[in-house]
Design a protein around this motif. Structure first.
Motif, PDB file in Angstrom:
ATOM      1  N   PHE A 200     -18.999  14.967  45.495  1.00 24.29           N
ATOM      2  CA  PHE A 200     -18.418  16.459  45.876  1.00 24.29           C
ATOM      3  C   PHE A 200     -19.525  17.313  46.146  1.00 24.29           C
ATOM      4  O   PHE A 200     -19.527  18.110  46.985  1.00 24.29           O
ATOM      5  N   ASN A 201     -20.800  16.967  45.251  1.00 24.53           N
ATOM      6  CA  ASN A 201     -21.733  17.712  45.580  1.00 24.53           C
ATOM      7  C   ASN A 201     -22.501  17.686  46.839  1.00 24.53           C
ATOM      8  O   ASN A 201     -22.710  18.522  47.756  1.00 24.53           O
ATOM      9  N   VAL A 202     -22.669  16.443  47.233  1.00 24.19           N
ATOM     10  CA  VAL A 202     -23.272  16.147  48.489  1.00 24.19           C
ATOM     11  C   VAL A 202     -22.241  16.629  49.528  1.00 24.19           C
ATOM     12  O   VAL A 202     -22.966  16.969  50.720  1.00 24.19           O
ATOM     13  N   LEU A 203     -20.980  16.309  49.418  1.00 24.17           N
ATOM     14  CA  LEU A 203     -20.132  16.955  50.409  1.00 24.17           C
ATOM     15  C   LEU A 203     -20.060  18.420  50.872  1.00 24.17           C
ATOM     16  O   LEU A 203     -20.058  18.701  51.968  1.00 24.17           O
TER      17      LEU A 203
ATOM     18  N   PRO B 293     -25.210  26.669  50.906  1.00 22.56           N
ATOM     19  CA  PRO B 293     -26.555  26.295  50.183  1.00 22.56           C
ATOM     20  C   PRO B 293     -26.537  26.019  48.716  1.00 22.56           C
ATOM     21  O   PRO B 293     -26.936  26.543  47.848  1.00 22.56           O
ATOM     22  N   ILE B 294     -25.832  24.667  48.561  1.00 24.65           N
ATOM     23  CA  ILE B 294     -25.927  24.336  47.200  1.00 24.65           C
ATOM     24  C   ILE B 294     -26.485  22.903  47.119  1.00 24.65           C
ATOM     25  O   ILE B 294     -26.090  21.660  47.454  1.00 24.65           O
ATOM     26  N   PRO B 295     -27.667  22.739  46.481  1.00 28.68           N
ATOM     27  CA  PRO B 295     -28.665  21.600  46.774  1.00 28.68           C
ATOM     28  C   PRO B 295     -27.858  20.548  46.026  1.00 28.68           C
ATOM     29  O   PRO B 295     -27.345  20.720  44.798  1.00 28.68           O
TER      30      PRO B 295
ATOM     31  N   CYS C  94     -33.595  14.102  58.721  1.00 31.39           N
ATOM     32  CA  CYS C  94     -33.021  15.541  58.932  1.00 31.39           C
ATOM     33  C   CYS C  94     -32.602  16.139  57.449  1.00 31.39           C
ATOM     34  O   CYS C  94     -32.635  17.104  57.257  1.00 31.39           O
ATOM     35  N   LYS C  95     -32.103  15.107  56.889  1.00 32.75           N
ATOM     36  CA  LYS C  95     -31.450  15.677  55.403  1.00 32.75           C
ATOM     37  C   LYS C  95     -32.631  15.950  54.405  1.00 32.75           C
ATOM     38  O   LYS C  95     -32.321  16.542  53.317  1.00 32.75           O
ATOM     39  N   PHE C  96     -33.887  15.607  54.678  1.00 31.53           N
ATOM     40  CA  PHE C  96     -35.105  16.134  54.021  1.00 31.53           C
ATOM     41  C   PHE C  96     -35.542  17.412  54.308  1.00 31.53           C
ATOM     42  O   PHE C  96     -36.307  17.918  53.384  1.00 31.53           O
ATOM     43  N   LEU C  97     -35.157  17.929  55.335  1.00 27.30           N
ATOM     44  CA  LEU C  97     -35.600  19.227  55.918  1.00 27.30           C
ATOM     45  C   LEU C  97     -34.377  20.287  55.374  1.00 27.30           C
ATOM     46  O   LEU C  97     -33.036  20.178  55.942  1.00 27.30           O
ATOM     47  N   PRO C  98     -34.717  21.378  54.844  1.00 21.55           N
ATOM     48  CA  PRO C  98     -33.642  22.427  54.380  1.00 21.55           C
ATOM     49  C   PRO C  98     -32.859  22.930  55.592  1.00 21.55           C
ATOM     50  O   PRO C  98     -33.323  23.538  56.583  1.00 21.55           O
ATOM     51  N   GLY C  99     -31.608  22.650  55.681  1.00 18.77           N
ATOM     52  CA  GLY C  99     -30.898  23.440  56.560  1.00 18.77           C
ATOM     53  C   GLY C  99     -30.446  22.588  57.796  1.00 18.77           C
ATOM     54  O   GLY C  99     -29.934  23.088  58.803  1.00 18.77           O
ATOM     55  N   ALA C 100     -31.157  21.329  57.965  1.00 18.65           N
ATOM     56  CA  ALA C 100     -31.238  20.695  59.353  1.00 18.65           C
ATOM     57  C   ALA C 100     -30.258  19.632  59.344  1.00 18.65           C
ATOM     58  O   ALA C 100     -29.743  19.217  60.502  1.00 18.65           O
ATOM     59  N   GLY C 101     -29.585  19.199  58.277  1.00 19.96           N
ATOM     60  CA  GLY C 101     -28.528  18.419  58.321  1.00 19.96           C
ATOM     61  C   GLY C 101     -27.339  18.470  59.058  1.00 19.96           C
ATOM     62  O   GLY C 101     -27.104  17.724  60.038  1.00 19.96           O
ATOM     63  N   ALA C 102     -26.750  19.420  58.707  1.00 19.29           N
ATOM     64  CA  ALA C 102     -25.451  19.759  59.669  1.00 19.29           C
ATOM     65  C   ALA C 102     -25.859  20.158  61.093  1.00 19.29           C
ATOM     66  O   ALA C 102     -25.227  19.781  62.064  1.00 19.29           O
ATOM     67  N   LEU C 103     -26.874  20.957  61.213  1.00 18.68           N
ATOM     68  CA  LEU C 103     -27.243  21.273  62.507  1.00 18.68           C
ATOM     69  C   LEU C 103     -27.746  20.161  63.518  1.00 18.68           C
ATOM     70  O   LEU C 103     -27.446  19.925  64.701  1.00 18.68           O
ATOM     71  N   SER C 104     -28.299  19.180  62.963  1.00 26.90           N
ATOM     72  CA  SER C 104     -28.845  17.893  63.626  1.00 26.90           C
ATOM     73  C   SER C 104     -27.584  17.111  64.109  1.00 26.90           C
ATOM     74  O   SER C 104     -27.553  16.534  65.126  1.00 26.90           O
TER      75      SER C 104
ATOM     76  N   LEU D 223     -30.084  28.624  40.331  1.00 21.06           N
ATOM     77  CA  LEU D 223     -29.578  28.446  41.580  1.00 21.06           C
ATOM     78  C   LEU D 223     -29.106  29.771  42.149  1.00 21.06           C
ATOM     79  O   LEU D 223     -29.488  30.101  43.368  1.00 21.06           O
ATOM     80  N   ALA D 224     -28.835  30.921  41.163  1.00 20.80           N
ATOM     81  CA  ALA D 224     -28.704  32.157  41.857  1.00 20.80           C
ATOM     82  C   ALA D 224     -30.017  32.811  42.358  1.00 20.80           C
ATOM     83  O   ALA D 224     -29.970  33.619  43.317  1.00 20.80           O
ATOM     84  N   LEU D 225     -31.133  32.473  41.395  1.00 20.86           N
ATOM     85  CA  LEU D 225     -32.102  33.095  41.757  1.00 20.86           C
ATOM     86  C   LEU D 225     -32.958  32.320  43.119  1.00 20.86           C
ATOM     87  O   LEU D 225     -33.497  33.276  43.887  1.00 20.86           O
ATOM     88  N   TYR D 226     -32.555  31.204  43.275  1.00 22.10           N
ATOM     89  CA  TYR D 226     -33.080  30.588  44.393  1.00 22.10           C
ATOM     90  C   TYR D 226     -32.255  31.167  45.789  1.00 22.10           C
ATOM     91  O   TYR D 226     -33.065  31.796  46.714  1.00 22.10           O
ATOM     92  N   VAL D 227     -30.969  31.399  45.510  1.00 19.80           N
ATOM     93  CA  VAL D 227     -30.281  31.992  46.846  1.00 19.80           C
ATOM     94  C   VAL D 227     -30.746  33.660  46.866  1.00 19.80           C
ATOM     95  O   VAL D 227     -31.003  33.864  48.150  1.00 19.80           O
TER      96      VAL D 227
END
Length: 318
Positions: free
Chosen positions: A18-21, A28-30, A110-120, A182-186
């Motif tokens: 569920f976390n990966v999904l 933005p939930i790593p 692409c999954k190792f690049l932040p934000g690139a997974g879904a976009l690729s 997590l909140a601080l990261y966001v």
């Protein structure tokens, strides 16, 4: 440590799933920290394999949905995905550049690049990559990505367990610490984004109606397209020059003292266009605008004009 480890041992596979999904859906939930924790908590090879396969399955489900949506909605979906991303200013440009340079093979990394997974995966659907080919590379990339996190957890098991022990020792405070991190990261990423947007507010925006009116009046500006990795057949505003945002300004054969320049991109808040406009202004160019809404706004206006050819663009002052 028993509570957290027991939870991971009993339900680690589904927690990871569920976390990966959720992460691959674009939020933005790593998920990588959960993969590492599950890798450290696995008690057997069978348990490790189960988590690995569930994580990969979550990737395939989310990525297939993005792929099919990319086929149907194309560029509009890229903009929507980037609005969720914490790196809106560069995510479309960098992902397009990566995918158009290496093709479907970008799904391996692409999954190792932040934000690139879904976009690729959206790019795969947008560019018409056959689904079987997409599925093969996406499965390979998902297996590599998930295995790396699980392997890291297994290799640094003692360190991860010490951290879990520390979190469990403080009970609810440990969970609050994770939530606070997590909140601080966001917040930090969001703050960086806000600072960037504010710094580029000084770049004036031009609406599509104003650009159309200029052209109707014979005041044709130089139009620059800064969308990344464009092929010659890619639709763009007629007469637009293609320029990378990182290109040398000497490549522009323009007189800074003459002419108007309108720059457009395909990213939220016209960030890429505004960044190039800011560079040009610093280099002495004065009559520069970023096109509000970018190429999507132009495309909508073009479709509207085609549907209502007698309608004239509204006059607005520039």
């Amino acid at each position: 440590m028993q509570d957290i480890q027991t939870l991971l041992q009993l339900y680690g596979g589904w927690l990871v799933f569920f976390n990966v999904l959720v992460e691959q859906a674009g939020l933005p939930i790593p998920a990588y920290p959960m993969l590492i924790a599950a890798g450290a908590a696995a008690q057997s090879v069978g348990g490790w394999l189960a988590v690995w396969l569930l994580a990969s399955l979550a990737c395939l489900l989310a990525d297939s949905a993005w792929y099919l949506a990319g086929q149907r909605y194309g560029g509009r979906l890229l903009g929507l995905a980037c609005k969720v991303s914490l790196s809106q200013d560069s995510c479309i440009r960098q992902t397009q550049k990566l995918y158009l340079r290496v093709g479907v093979r970008s799904l391996l990394v692409c999954k190792f690049l932040p934000g690139a997974g879904a976009l690729s995966t959206i790019m795969a659907g947008l560019t018409g990559t056959p689904y079987r080919r997409f599925l093969a590379y996406d499965l390979a990339g998902s297996l590599i990505w998930a295995a790396s996190g699980l392997l890291a957890g297994a290799l640094f098991k003692d360190l991860v367990n010490d951290l879990l022990d520390l979190l469990d020792r403080y009970g609810a405070y440990g969970l609050l610490l994770i939530a606070a991190a997590l909140a601080l990261y966001v917040v930090v990423r969001g703050l960086r984004r806000w600072v960037l947007v504010r710094s580029l507010r000084s770049v004036p925006r031009l609406s599509v109606d104003e650009l159309l009116q200029w052209q109707a009046d014979g005041r044709t500006p130089v139009v620059i397209d800064v969308r990344a990795g464009l092929a010659d057949a890619t639709p763009r505003i007629p007469g637009a020059l293609i320029l990378d945002t990182e290109a040398q300004l000497a490549d522009l054969d323009l007189d800074p003292a003459q002419g108007r320049i309108v720059i457009y991109c395909a990213c939220p808040n016209e960030i890429s266009a505004a960044r190039l406009a800011a560079r040009l202004r610093a280099a002495g160019y004065r009559h520069i605008w970023a096109l509000r809404g970018g190429y999507e706004a132009w495309e909508r206006a073009a479709h509207s004009a085609a549907a209502h050819p007698d309608a004239a663009p509204a006059r607005r002052g520039a």
